[in-house]
Design an enzyme around this catalytic site. Sequence first.
Site, PDB file in Angstrom:
ATOM      1  N   ASN A 150       5.140 -25.061  14.113  1.00 44.97           N
ATOM      2  CA  ASN A 150       6.136 -24.431  14.975  1.00 44.97           C
ATOM      3  C   ASN A 150       7.235 -23.766  14.148  1.00 44.97           C
ATOM      4  O   ASN A 150       7.552 -24.202  13.054  1.00 44.97           O
ATOM      5  CB  ASN A 150       6.758 -25.461  15.919  1.00 44.97           C
ATOM      6  CG  ASN A 150       5.707 -26.105  16.808  1.00 44.97           C
ATOM      7  OD1 ASN A 150       4.613 -25.569  16.951  1.00 44.97           O
ATOM      8  ND2 ASN A 150       6.022 -27.252  17.383  1.00 44.97           N
ATOM      9  N   HIS A 205       4.306 -22.264   9.173  1.00 46.03           N
ATOM     10  CA  HIS A 205       4.274 -20.896   9.701  1.00 46.03           C
ATOM     11  C   HIS A 205       5.658 -20.244   9.742  1.00 46.03           C
ATOM     12  O   HIS A 205       5.885 -19.321  10.525  1.00 46.03           O
ATOM     13  CB  HIS A 205       3.603 -20.883  11.091  1.00 46.03           C
ATOM     14  CG  HIS A 205       2.152 -21.251  11.041  1.00 46.03           C
ATOM     15  ND1 HIS A 205       1.427 -21.626  12.154  1.00 46.03           N
ATOM     16  CD2 HIS A 205       1.270 -21.278   9.998  1.00 46.03           C
ATOM     17  CE1 HIS A 205       0.167 -21.883  11.800  1.00 46.03           C
ATOM     18  NE2 HIS A 205       0.053 -21.691  10.501  1.00 46.03           N
ATOM     19  N   ASN A 223      -2.719 -35.197  22.761  1.00 42.51           N
ATOM     20  CA  ASN A 223      -2.787 -33.864  23.375  1.00 42.51           C
ATOM     21  C   ASN A 223      -3.041 -34.031  24.873  1.00 42.51           C
ATOM     22  O   ASN A 223      -3.536 -35.056  25.313  1.00 42.51           O
ATOM     23  CB  ASN A 223      -3.929 -33.049  22.732  1.00 42.51           C
ATOM     24  CG  ASN A 223      -3.772 -31.558  22.941  1.00 42.51           C
ATOM     25  OD1 ASN A 223      -3.655 -31.085  24.079  1.00 42.51           O
ATOM     26  ND2 ASN A 223      -3.758 -30.797  21.868  1.00 42.51           N
TER      27      ASN A 223
END
Length: 245
Positions: free
Chosen positions: A104, A121, A215
Site C-alpha cells: 500500500n 510500491h 482475506n
Amino acid sequence: MKINMFSQQILSKLKKAQNVAVLTGAGISAESGVPTFRGEGGLWKKFRPEELANFDAFIKNPDLVWEWYHYRRQIISKIQPNPGHYALVEMERRHKNFVVITQNVDNLHQRAGSKLVYELHGNIERNYCIDCTKDFSNQEINETKNILRCNCGGLVRPGVVWFGESLPMEQWNASVQAAETAEIFFSIGTSAIVYPAASLPIIAKRAGAYVVEINLERTELSYDADEVILGKSGEIIPKLVQTYL
Ligand code: BJW
Ligand code: ZN
C-alpha cells in the site's frame, strides 16, 4: 464471531515466535474507506489498475493518471487507520523482530504507529520529476491546477511503483530476508497476484515459515498457505491479538 476461531497451531506458534513478517495489501485499508484495486468496488471509472498504473499510460495521458491519484489522495487525507492497522502495532511490541511489508502507498501503517514498515510500491505522498528525479512536495502538486512540470521541463509523477518498474531495492532485499527468517508469515488483504510481492509468502514457506492468510475470500495463495482465515482483517487481527497476547 466465534471465540475459539483460531487453531492451536497458530496460537502456540505466535506465543513463542521471535520473527514475524506481515505482507499487507489494499484489503487491510478497505475498512478505513480506501478502495481496493480489484474485485467488488475495485474499479475506478471502469479502468483496470494495469491500465493506469504504468509509465506508458502516464506519458499518453498524464491528466487521467493524475486525476486517479488526486482522487485517492483526497480519500486518504480524510480517513484514519482501522483496528487491523492498530492490532499490528500491538504485535510489533510483542515480537523481537516484527516487520510490516506493505504494497500500500497510503501511509496508514505508519500513521497507526508501526515502526518498521517496508513500502514495496512507494508512497502516494511523494512526487518526483521523471527526468531529473527532483522531489516535489504535495503542497506544490496541490497548488498547481495543471500538471506540474519541473524546471528542467520534465513531468512530475507520483512516487509509486508502476507495472514494469523495479521495486526499491533495499526495501525489497530486506523483505526477502524477513520472509526467509520468519517463523510465521501473514499475508493480509492482498489478492496475491502482483509480483514480486506475491512471491514473499512462498519464499517464507520454503524457508520453513507457517504461512497464514487473512482475506475476505480465497486467493492464489490459499492453496499454499498453512492456514486461511476468511473474514475482515479489521476484525480478525484484533481478535487474534486479544487471544494470544
Ligand atoms: C479484504 C478486505 C478486508 C478486501 N479484510 N481482506 C512474475 C509473474 C507474472 C508477472 C510478473 C512477474 N514478475 C513481474 C511481473 C509483472 C508485474 C505483475 O505482477 N503483473 C501481474 C499483475 C501479472 N509486476 C511488476 O511489474 C512489478 N515490477 C517488477 O516485477 O519489476 C521487475 C520488472 C522490471 C521490468 C519489467 C518487468 C519486471 C511492479 C508491480 C507494481 C504494482 N503497482 C501497483 C500500483 C502501485 C501504486 C498505486 O497504489 O497506485 O500496486 S498495481 C496495484 O496492485 C498496487 C497494489 O499494491 C498491487 C496489489 O494489489 P493488492 O494490494 O493485492 O489489492 P487487490 O485489490 O488486488 O486485492 C485486495 C484484496 O483484499 C482482495 O483479495 C480482497 O478480497 C481483500 N479484501 N477487503 C481482508 N476488509
Ligand atoms: Zn526535472
